[in-house]
Motif scaffolding. Structure first.
Motif, PDB file in Angstrom:
ATOM      1  N   SER A  29       0.834  -1.200   0.000  1.00  0.00           N
ATOM      2  CA  SER A  29       0.000   0.000   0.000  1.00  0.00           C
ATOM      3  C   SER A  29       0.867   1.247   0.000  1.00  0.00           C
ATOM      4  O   SER A  29       2.025   1.215   0.423  1.00  0.00           O
ATOM      5  CB  SER A  29      -0.899   0.013   1.234  1.00  0.00           C
ATOM      6  OG  SER A  29      -0.124   0.259   2.400  1.00  0.00           O
ATOM      7  N   PRO A  30       0.324   2.389  -0.450  1.00  0.00           N
ATOM      8  CA  PRO A  30       1.065   3.646  -0.363  1.00  0.00           C
ATOM      9  C   PRO A  30       1.441   4.013   1.074  1.00  0.00           C
ATOM     10  O   PRO A  30       2.485   4.602   1.315  1.00  0.00           O
ATOM     11  CB  PRO A  30       0.094   4.669  -0.961  1.00  0.00           C
ATOM     12  CG  PRO A  30      -0.821   3.879  -1.838  1.00  0.00           C
ATOM     13  CD  PRO A  30      -0.961   2.547  -1.169  1.00  0.00           C
ATOM     14  N   LEU A  31       0.571   3.658   2.034  1.00  0.00           N
ATOM     15  CA  LEU A  31       0.855   3.976   3.432  1.00  0.00           C
ATOM     16  C   LEU A  31       2.104   3.246   3.924  1.00  0.00           C
ATOM     17  O   LEU A  31       2.909   3.814   4.679  1.00  0.00           O
ATOM     18  CB  LEU A  31      -0.351   3.622   4.303  1.00  0.00           C
ATOM     19  CG  LEU A  31      -0.203   3.871   5.807  1.00  0.00           C
ATOM     20  CD1 LEU A  31       0.196   5.316   6.096  1.00  0.00           C
ATOM     21  CD2 LEU A  31      -1.515   3.532   6.522  1.00  0.00           C
ATOM     22  N   GLU A  32       2.266   2.004   3.501  1.00  0.00           N
ATOM     23  CA  GLU A  32       3.462   1.242   3.884  1.00  0.00           C
ATOM     24  C   GLU A  32       4.728   1.987   3.503  1.00  0.00           C
ATOM     25  O   GLU A  32       5.706   2.022   4.269  1.00  0.00           O
ATOM     26  CB  GLU A  32       3.426  -0.135   3.215  1.00  0.00           C
ATOM     27  CG  GLU A  32       4.652  -0.982   3.459  1.00  0.00           C
ATOM     28  CD  GLU A  32       4.620  -2.306   2.716  1.00  0.00           C
ATOM     29  OE1 GLU A  32       5.678  -2.947   2.628  1.00  0.00           O
ATOM     30  OE2 GLU A  32       3.534  -2.693   2.214  1.00  0.00           O
ATOM     31  N   LYS A  33       4.718   2.607   2.349  1.00  0.00           N
ATOM     32  CA  LYS A  33       5.918   3.290   1.846  1.00  0.00           C
ATOM     33  C   LYS A  33       6.228   4.572   2.619  1.00  0.00           C
ATOM     34  O   LYS A  33       7.342   5.077   2.575  1.00  0.00           O
ATOM     35  CB  LYS A  33       5.744   3.583   0.355  1.00  0.00           C
ATOM     36  CG  LYS A  33       5.647   2.323  -0.500  1.00  0.00           C
ATOM     37  CD  LYS A  33       5.357   2.643  -1.940  1.00  0.00           C
ATOM     38  CE  LYS A  33       5.367   1.391  -2.817  1.00  0.00           C
ATOM     39  NZ  LYS A  33       4.365   0.396  -2.406  1.00  0.00           N
ATOM     40  N   LEU A  34       5.237   5.113   3.347  1.00  0.00           N
ATOM     41  CA  LEU A  34       5.453   6.331   4.122  1.00  0.00           C
ATOM     42  C   LEU A  34       5.899   6.036   5.550  1.00  0.00           C
ATOM     43  O   LEU A  34       6.253   6.958   6.288  1.00  0.00           O
ATOM     44  CB  LEU A  34       4.154   7.155   4.173  1.00  0.00           C
ATOM     45  CG  LEU A  34       3.663   7.771   2.860  1.00  0.00           C
ATOM     46  CD1 LEU A  34       2.301   8.429   3.077  1.00  0.00           C
ATOM     47  CD2 LEU A  34       4.676   8.777   2.346  1.00  0.00           C
ATOM     48  N   ALA A  35       5.867   4.771   5.954  1.00  0.00           N
ATOM     49  CA  ALA A  35       6.081   4.415   7.355  1.00  0.00           C
ATOM     50  C   ALA A  35       7.556   4.269   7.705  1.00  0.00           C
ATOM     51  O   ALA A  35       8.349   3.748   6.920  1.00  0.00           O
ATOM     52  CB  ALA A  35       5.352   3.118   7.671  1.00  0.00           C
ATOM     53  N   ASP A  36       7.919   4.740   8.894  1.00  0.00           N
ATOM     54  CA  ASP A  36       9.232   4.434   9.461  1.00  0.00           C
ATOM     55  C   ASP A  36       9.237   3.027  10.043  1.00  0.00           C
ATOM     56  O   ASP A  36      10.251   2.338  10.019  1.00  0.00           O
ATOM     57  CB  ASP A  36       9.574   5.442  10.558  1.00  0.00           C
ATOM     58  CG  ASP A  36       9.682   6.859  10.018  1.00  0.00           C
ATOM     59  OD1 ASP A  36      10.589   7.097   9.202  1.00  0.00           O
ATOM     60  OD2 ASP A  36       8.865   7.709  10.410  1.00  0.00           O
ATOM     61  N   CYS A  37       8.093   2.624  10.587  1.00  0.00           N
ATOM     62  CA  CYS A  37       7.911   1.266  11.105  1.00  0.00           C
ATOM     63  C   CYS A  37       6.609   0.727  10.554  1.00  0.00           C
ATOM     64  O   CYS A  37       5.545   1.305  10.798  1.00  0.00           O
ATOM     65  CB  CYS A  37       7.878   1.267  12.633  1.00  0.00           C
ATOM     66  SG  CYS A  37       7.490  -0.353  13.358  1.00  0.00           S
ATOM     67  N   PHE A  38       6.682  -0.351   9.802  1.00  0.00           N
ATOM     68  CA  PHE A  38       5.490  -0.951   9.192  1.00  0.00           C
ATOM     69  C   PHE A  38       5.192  -2.277   9.867  1.00  0.00           C
ATOM     70  O   PHE A  38       6.046  -3.165   9.930  1.00  0.00           O
ATOM     71  CB  PHE A  38       5.715  -1.157   7.691  1.00  0.00           C
ATOM     72  CG  PHE A  38       4.576  -1.874   7.014  1.00  0.00           C
ATOM     73  CD1 PHE A  38       3.295  -1.354   7.047  1.00  0.00           C
ATOM     74  CD2 PHE A  38       4.798  -3.082   6.355  1.00  0.00           C
ATOM     75  CE1 PHE A  38       2.236  -2.018   6.426  1.00  0.00           C
ATOM     76  CE2 PHE A  38       3.760  -3.750   5.728  1.00  0.00           C
ATOM     77  CZ  PHE A  38       2.479  -3.208   5.771  1.00  0.00           C
ATOM     78  N   LEU A  39       3.972  -2.388  10.401  1.00  0.00           N
ATOM     79  CA  LEU A  39       3.518  -3.627  11.032  1.00  0.00           C
ATOM     80  C   LEU A  39       2.327  -4.167  10.225  1.00  0.00           C
ATOM     81  O   LEU A  39       1.194  -3.717  10.409  1.00  0.00           O
ATOM     82  CB  LEU A  39       3.093  -3.381  12.481  1.00  0.00           C
ATOM     83  CG  LEU A  39       4.161  -2.854  13.440  1.00  0.00           C
ATOM     84  CD1 LEU A  39       3.549  -2.539  14.798  1.00  0.00           C
ATOM     85  CD2 LEU A  39       5.298  -3.846  13.591  1.00  0.00           C
ATOM     86  N   PRO A  40       2.562  -5.094   9.285  1.00  0.00           N
ATOM     87  CA  PRO A  40       1.443  -5.661   8.526  1.00  0.00           C
ATOM     88  C   PRO A  40       0.507  -6.429   9.446  1.00  0.00           C
ATOM     89  O   PRO A  40       0.958  -7.195  10.302  1.00  0.00           O
ATOM     90  CB  PRO A  40       2.129  -6.584   7.518  1.00  0.00           C
ATOM     91  CG  PRO A  40       3.468  -6.882   8.105  1.00  0.00           C
ATOM     92  CD  PRO A  40       3.862  -5.688   8.918  1.00  0.00           C
ATOM     93  N   LEU A  41      -0.791  -6.218   9.270  1.00  0.00           N
ATOM     94  CA  LEU A  41      -1.760  -6.881  10.144  1.00  0.00           C
ATOM     95  C   LEU A  41      -1.859  -8.375   9.880  1.00  0.00           C
ATOM     96  O   LEU A  41      -2.222  -9.150  10.774  1.00  0.00           O
ATOM     97  CB  LEU A  41      -3.134  -6.224   9.994  1.00  0.00           C
ATOM     98  CG  LEU A  41      -3.231  -4.784  10.507  1.00  0.00           C
ATOM     99  CD1 LEU A  41      -4.616  -4.216  10.246  1.00  0.00           C
ATOM    100  CD2 LEU A  41      -2.895  -4.703  11.987  1.00  0.00           C
ATOM    101  N   CYS A  42      -1.572  -8.796   8.662  1.00  0.00           N
ATOM    102  CA  CYS A  42      -1.544 -10.234   8.325  1.00  0.00           C
ATOM    103  C   CYS A  42      -2.890 -10.915   8.557  1.00  0.00           C
ATOM    104  O   CYS A  42      -2.946 -12.122   8.808  1.00  0.00           O
ATOM    105  CB  CYS A  42      -0.470 -10.966   9.148  1.00  0.00           C
ATOM    106  SG  CYS A  42       1.194 -10.302   9.014  1.00  0.00           S
ATOM    107  N   ALA A  43      -3.987 -10.149   8.458  1.00  0.00           N
ATOM    108  CA  ALA A  43      -5.307 -10.754   8.670  1.00  0.00           C
ATOM    109  C   ALA A  43      -5.757 -11.574   7.475  1.00  0.00           C
ATOM    110  O   ALA A  43      -6.659 -12.398   7.589  1.00  0.00           O
ATOM    111  CB  ALA A  43      -6.335  -9.662   8.976  1.00  0.00           C
TER     112      ALA A  43
END
Length: 346
Positions: free
Chosen positions: A134-148
Motif C-alpha cells: 500500500s502507499p501507506l506502507e511506503k510512508l512508514a518508518d515502522c510498518f507492522l502488517p496486520l496479516c489478517a
C-alpha cells in the motif's frame, strides 16, 4: 428462517470473523522482531505525544490505542482530523510525536495526506495496514502488517480484531509488560471460545428493534463504537455508542420502558461503571443486554481474561451474533446497501 438455517448459510463475514484467532497468531509471529525493535526505539526516544490517524473501524481501534497508551504509559494521545491536511491543506508544527496510522487498505487520500503532513513535521510514523504493497506502507518508518488475510465482506471483522491486538502488542512490548504479552499469546484460543458463545438473546431482542444504545467505558469504549457501526452497517439498525459516563447526560433521556441497551462490561473498574448504568436502565424498564466479563450474571455470556484483552473477546462474540442478526432482519451482511469495501475519502 430458523436459527439452524441462519447458521447453515455461511456468509463471508461469518467465515472471516471466525478466522480472527488464526490471524492474531499470524500477526504476532510475523511481527515479533518488528515489535521488539519499535519498543526499543520508543524507549530510547520517548515521544511527547502520540497521534492516531484512521477512519471507520480503524478509528475505533485507535480509541482502544488511546486508552492503552495513556493508562499504561502516561503519554497523551490525540486523534488527527484528516480534513486538516486534505481539505484545509494546513501544515503541522513539530511536536516530537509518534504518528500511528491504522488502515485496512492504506490507500485513502486524506489519510495519506495526513501522514505526509505529520512526517514532514518530524513525526515518527508507525503504520498498521492489512493489504500488502500500500502507499501507506511506503510512508512508514515502522510498518507492522496486520496479516489478517483477504476480507471479501464489506464489513471488517478479523482485521479490526488484529488491529486491537496489534495496538495492545505495541504497548506491551513498549512498556515491557510481561503479563500483557502472555495474554496476547493466549488470545487466539480465547477468540475461538468467544466466537462460540451463544448470544441468541441479542438476536431475539434486536430483530424487531429500530434504535438502541451501545454502552462501554475505558478499554471497552472502542468495541462499543465498533458494535454500533456494525449494527448500522449490516443490520440497518440505528445504534449509537456512548461511554457509561457520557450516557448519563443527554442520551439518558431517551431510555425508557422497553428501550434496547447493549452494555459491554470489562472486569476492571471501568466495567463496574457499565454494570452500574446497566442496572439503572434495567430499573426504568429498559431491555438491557449485558455482556459481563466479571463473571457476574449477564444476559450475554462473556469470556473473562486480562482486562486489556476482554474488549477484543467481547467484539468477537458480537461479530458472530450480529451476522446472524443481519440475516434475521432480511439483510445481506456481506454487501450492505450503498457501501463498498474500500472507501477513499478526500
Amino acid at each position: 428462517m430458523t436459527s439452524v438455517e441462519l447458521h447453515a448459510e455461511q456468509s463471508a463475514m461469518r467465515r472471516e470473523a471466525a478466522e480472527a484467532g488464526t490471524a492474531v497468531t499470524r500477526f504476532l509471529a510475523h511481527n515479533e522482531k518488528n515489535l521488539k525493535a519499535l519498543a526499543e526505539r520508543l524507549r530510547a526516544y520517548p515521544p511527547n505525544v502520540v497521534v492516531t490517524c484512521a477512519r471507520g473501524s480503524s478509528d475505533h481501534a485507535a480509541t482502544f490505542g488511546k486508552y492503552l497508551v495513556e493508562t499504561r504509559l502516561g503519554i497523551p494521545v490525540s486523534s488527527a482530523a484528516p480534513s486538516v491536511a486534505s481539505v484545509f491543506a494546513s501544515d503541522v508544527r513539530r511536536t516530537g510525536s509518534v504518528l500511528v496510522a491504522i488502515s485496512q487498505s492504506g490507500r485513502s487520500p486524506d489519510l495519506l495526506a495526513t501522514v505526509e503532513s505529520h512526517r514532514a513535521a518530524g513525526a515518527y510514523v508507525v503504520a498498521l495496514v492489512n493489504q500488502p504493497d500500500s502507499p501507506l506502507e511506503k510512508l512508514a518508518d515502522c510498518f507492522l502488517p496486520l496479516c489478517a488475510g483477504p476480507e471479501l465482506s464489506v464489513a471488517a471483522t478479523k482485521s479490526f480484531v488484529v488491529s486491537l491486538a496489534a495496538l495492545a502488542a505495541i504497548v506491551a512490548w513498549w512498556s515491557e509488560d510481561e503479563a500483557l504479552k502472555d495474554a496476547l499469546h493466549g488470545l487466539p484460543a480465547l477468540l475461538d471460545q468467544a466466537y462460540a458463545r451463544d448470544w441468541t438473546a441479542l438476536v431475539d431482542a434486536l430483530a424487531p428493534a429500530n434504535n438502541l444504545l451501545v454502552v462501554g467505558r475505558g478499554y471497552g469504549l472502542s468495541v462499543a463504537q465498533e458494535a454500533a457501526l456494525k449494527l448500522k452497517e449490516t443490520c440497518g439498525l440505528h445504534a449509537e455508542a456512548f461511554s457509561s459516563a457520557e450516557v448519563r447526560h443527554g442520551p439518558m433521556a431517551i431510555v425508557g420502558e422497553g428501550f434496547p441497551i447493549l452494555a459491554l462490561a470489562t472486569s476492571d473498574a471501568s466495567g463496574d461503571d457499565v454494570r452500574a448504568v446497566a442496572g439503572e436502565f434495567s430499573g426504568r424498564g429498559a431491555r438491557v443486554l449485558l455482556a459481563d466479563c466479571s463473571q457476574s450474571a449477564g444476559t450475554l455470556p462473556a469470556v473473562p481474561a486480562h482486562p486489556v484483552i476482554e474488549p477484543i473477546l467481547l467484539v468477537q462474540s458480537f461479530y458472530s451474533a450480529v451476522e446472524t442478526l443481519a440475516r434475521a432482519r432480511g439483510m445481506e451482511p456481506d454487501n450492505p446497501p450503498f457501501l463498498r469495501k474500500v472507501t477513499e475519502t478526500l
